[in-house]
Design an enzyme around this catalytic site. Structure first.
Site, PDB file in Angstrom:
ATOM      1  N   ASP A 241      -1.587   2.070  -4.357  1.00 19.13           N
ATOM      2  CA  ASP A 241      -2.557   2.439  -5.392  1.00 19.13           C
ATOM      3  C   ASP A 241      -3.899   1.728  -5.239  1.00 19.13           C
ATOM      4  O   ASP A 241      -4.610   1.490  -6.214  1.00 19.13           O
ATOM      5  CB  ASP A 241      -1.987   2.170  -6.794  1.00 19.13           C
ATOM      6  CG  ASP A 241      -0.782   3.030  -7.093  1.00 19.13           C
ATOM      7  OD1 ASP A 241      -0.739   4.183  -6.635  1.00 19.13           O
ATOM      8  OD2 ASP A 241       0.132   2.539  -7.787  1.00 19.13           O
ATOM      9  N   GLN A 242      -4.260   1.379  -4.007  1.00 12.52           N
ATOM     10  CA  GLN A 242      -5.528   0.700  -3.753  1.00 12.52           C
ATOM     11  C   GLN A 242      -6.471   1.521  -2.878  1.00 12.52           C
ATOM     12  O   GLN A 242      -7.515   1.027  -2.473  1.00 12.52           O
ATOM     13  CB  GLN A 242      -5.260  -0.657  -3.076  1.00 12.52           C
ATOM     14  CG  GLN A 242      -4.419  -1.619  -3.897  1.00 12.52           C
ATOM     15  CD  GLN A 242      -5.074  -2.011  -5.197  1.00 12.52           C
ATOM     16  OE1 GLN A 242      -6.239  -2.369  -5.226  1.00 12.52           O
ATOM     17  NE2 GLN A 242      -4.328  -1.929  -6.288  1.00 12.52           N
TER      18      GLN A 242
END
Length: 279
Positions: free
Chosen positions: A223-224
């Site tokens: 999720d980066q």
């Protein structure tokens, strides 16, 4: 041959780039229809998206552009057309159903080549719209074997992009590398503040006043990846966990659809871990 084109350029920034690039199109007797450009002064990078019309020798245009642009420039000359999507889902239907509807009714510049799921729950939704549904259960197989099965099916379907429409399994590094910058994910914006199960219950417990969603490219850092689209909506003390979840699903649908619109229309450039988006 089509006479409608999209030119996408990324290179080191320098003076006169817009003049040089449009000059190539002018000499080829092309008509510029829409043009956007952006210079990132911090990274000294230049980005340009141009829609134009004209009967061109594609390779000759690319060669001339490479001669006038700085070394190691990225030049893409694309004939507009529908992008092929493969959607990966688990049990939640809301994002998948929205994308199916938008693609079937030509609200996105895309076609769905197939849907892959580790559960059979959503098969009726997919097949009633005449789309291929592939059930690849993850039970009793290793993660590596399960991903090998998915990749084998993706090789058959040949997507331009893989869309994780609430697909609830983390993809391994080799999978991500295989589709580098071509996997798009949607999740609630509470990460990393609300990690794990029942994020809307966690948010309710904390008394949050906004909820939202984020669409991003998938990288090996969970999720980066570079963000494509984000939206938030207000909530208050009257919203229970179910109300928040319902509102969250609405936001997720909107955010994922908007992200796919700009991606499939070739409006997104990667700029390190950031994006440049011409809307």
């Amino acid at each position: 041959m089509s006479d409608q084109w999209r030119l996408l350029v990324e290179c080191a920034d320098q003076e006169g780039l817009v003049h040089k690039i449009t000059g190539v199109l002018y000499r080829a007797q092309c008509n510029v229809l829409v043009n956007h450009e952006f210079a990132d002064l911090n990274r000294s990078r230049f980005f340009m998206r141009t829609e134009f019309s004209g009967s061109i020798a594609r390779d000759a245009i690319i060669d001339e552009l490479r001669q006038i642009l700085p070394p190691e420039s990225s030049v893409r000359l694309i004939c507009p057309g529908k992008k092929r999507l493969v959607i990966m889902a688990s049990r939640e239907h809301h994002c998948l159903a929205d994308l199916v509807t938008r693609c079937v009714y030509d609200e996105l510049d895309a076609e769905i080549a197939g849907v892959i799921s580790n559960h059979d729950t959503l098969r009726p939704l997919v097949e009633m719209n005449g789309l291929p549904f592939v059930h690849l259960p993850h039970e009793d197989v290793s993660r590596d074997e399960h991903e090998r099965q998915i990749l084998e099916k993706l090789d058959e379907l040949q997507p331009d992009y893989v869309v994780l429409a609430k697909y609830m399994r983390i993809l391994g590094p080799e999978f991500v590398k295989r589709f580098s910058n071509r996997i798009i994910n949607i999740h609630h914006s509470f990460l990393p503040a609300f990690i794990g199960a029942k994020p809307y219950h966690q948010a309710w417990e904390r008394g949050v006043k906004v909820i939202g969603a984020t669409a991003h490219f998938v990288t090996n850092e969970l999720d980066q990846g570079p963000i494509i689209e984000q939206q938030v909506i207000n909530v208050d003390h009257t919203h229970g966990p179910k109300d928040m979840a319902r509102a969250g699903r609405d936001v997720e649908r909107m955010v994922l659809a908007r992200a796919l619109r700009v991606v499939t229309e070739d409006r997104v450039f990667l700029n390190g871990n950031r994006t440049v988006i011409f809307d």
